[in-house]
Write an enzyme that holds these catalytic residues in place. Structure first.
Site, short mmCIF file in Angstrom:
data_model
loop_
_atom_site.label_atom_id
_atom_site.label_comp_id
_atom_site.label_asym_id
_atom_site.label_seq_id
_atom_site.Cartn_x
_atom_site.Cartn_y
_atom_site.Cartn_z
N HIS A 7 -20.49 -9.79 -3.99
CA HIS A 7 -21.01 -11.06 -2.06
C HIS A 7 -19.86 -10.14 -1.02
O HIS A 7 -18.37 -9.98 -1.32
CB HIS A 7 -21.29 -11.71 -2.19
CG HIS A 7 -20.40 -12.69 -2.88
ND1 HIS A 7 -20.05 -13.13 -4.14
CD2 HIS A 7 -19.46 -13.31 -2.12
CE1 HIS A 7 -18.79 -13.74 -4.27
NE2 HIS A 7 -18.52 -14.53 -2.91
N HIS A 79 -14.39 -13.40 2.68
CA HIS A 79 -13.55 -12.29 1.86
C HIS A 79 -14.62 -11.98 1.16
O HIS A 79 -15.41 -11.26 1.17
CB HIS A 79 -12.86 -13.28 0.73
CG HIS A 79 -13.63 -14.40 0.18
ND1 HIS A 79 -14.57 -15.45 -0.05
CD2 HIS A 79 -14.73 -14.14 -0.36
CE1 HIS A 79 -15.49 -16.29 -0.04
NE2 HIS A 79 -15.82 -15.10 -1.21
N GLU A 130 -12.45 -12.02 -4.44
CA GLU A 130 -12.61 -13.36 -5.29
C GLU A 130 -12.77 -12.09 -5.77
O GLU A 130 -13.57 -11.01 -5.91
CB GLU A 130 -13.80 -13.65 -4.88
CG GLU A 130 -14.16 -14.67 -5.62
CD GLU A 130 -15.56 -15.47 -4.65
OE1 GLU A 130 -15.93 -14.43 -3.94
OE2 GLU A 130 -15.68 -16.99 -6.33
CO CO Z 1 -17.06 -15.95 -3.26
#
Ligand code: CO
Length: 134
Positions: A7, A79, A130
């Site tokens: 994502h 992010h 991440e």
């Molecule tokens: Co995230």
């Protein structure tokens, strides 16, 4: 080590407005909002065929995205999340090479119920990354 882009997370000043924007302008499928107190955020997921956009808004006093929103009052990309097969091996490799894992270095359970860690943007050309185990 990296497999897929899971994502892209976008911090938004108003979750409902942002969600409506994706729904009405792009006919996107959006989730209900979900509070993640461990991460200090409320999220709404915009579902794409092969990825997800996470809309994030601060939750609580110590939210890690509160400062971001203060510095970027209209919101912005926060992010990128990549999938890895083995998060423990990924952490060992990165730390062994001198990269910094944020928050003490141990994985936490993320928004999708899977272990995640965040990497210091200073090690990745200013981008907060991440890693999520799959
Ligand atoms: Co995230």
């Amino acid at each position: 080590m990296l497999t897929k882009l899971n994502h892209i997370a976008v911090v938004v000043p108003d979750l409902v407005a942002a969600s409506e924007n994706y729904k009405t302008r792009f006919n996107a499928e959006v989730s209900e909002s979900k509070d993640l107190p461990d991460h200090g955020v409320t999220t709404i997921f915009v579902k794409l065929a092969d990825s997800t956009i996470e809309l994030l808004h601060p939750l609580g006093e110590d939210s890690p995205v509160a400062k971001f929103l203060k510095n970027n009052p209209r919101g912005g990309i926060h992010h990128l999340c990549y999938e890895v097969d083995d998060i423990g091996a990924a952490i060992d490799k990165l730390v062994g090479e001198g990269a910094k894992v944020l928050g003490g270095g141990a994985p936490k359970i993320g928004a999708h119920g899977k272990p995640v860690v965040f990497l210091d943007p200073r090690d990745f050309t200013g981008v907060l990354i991440e890693l999520e185990q799959h």
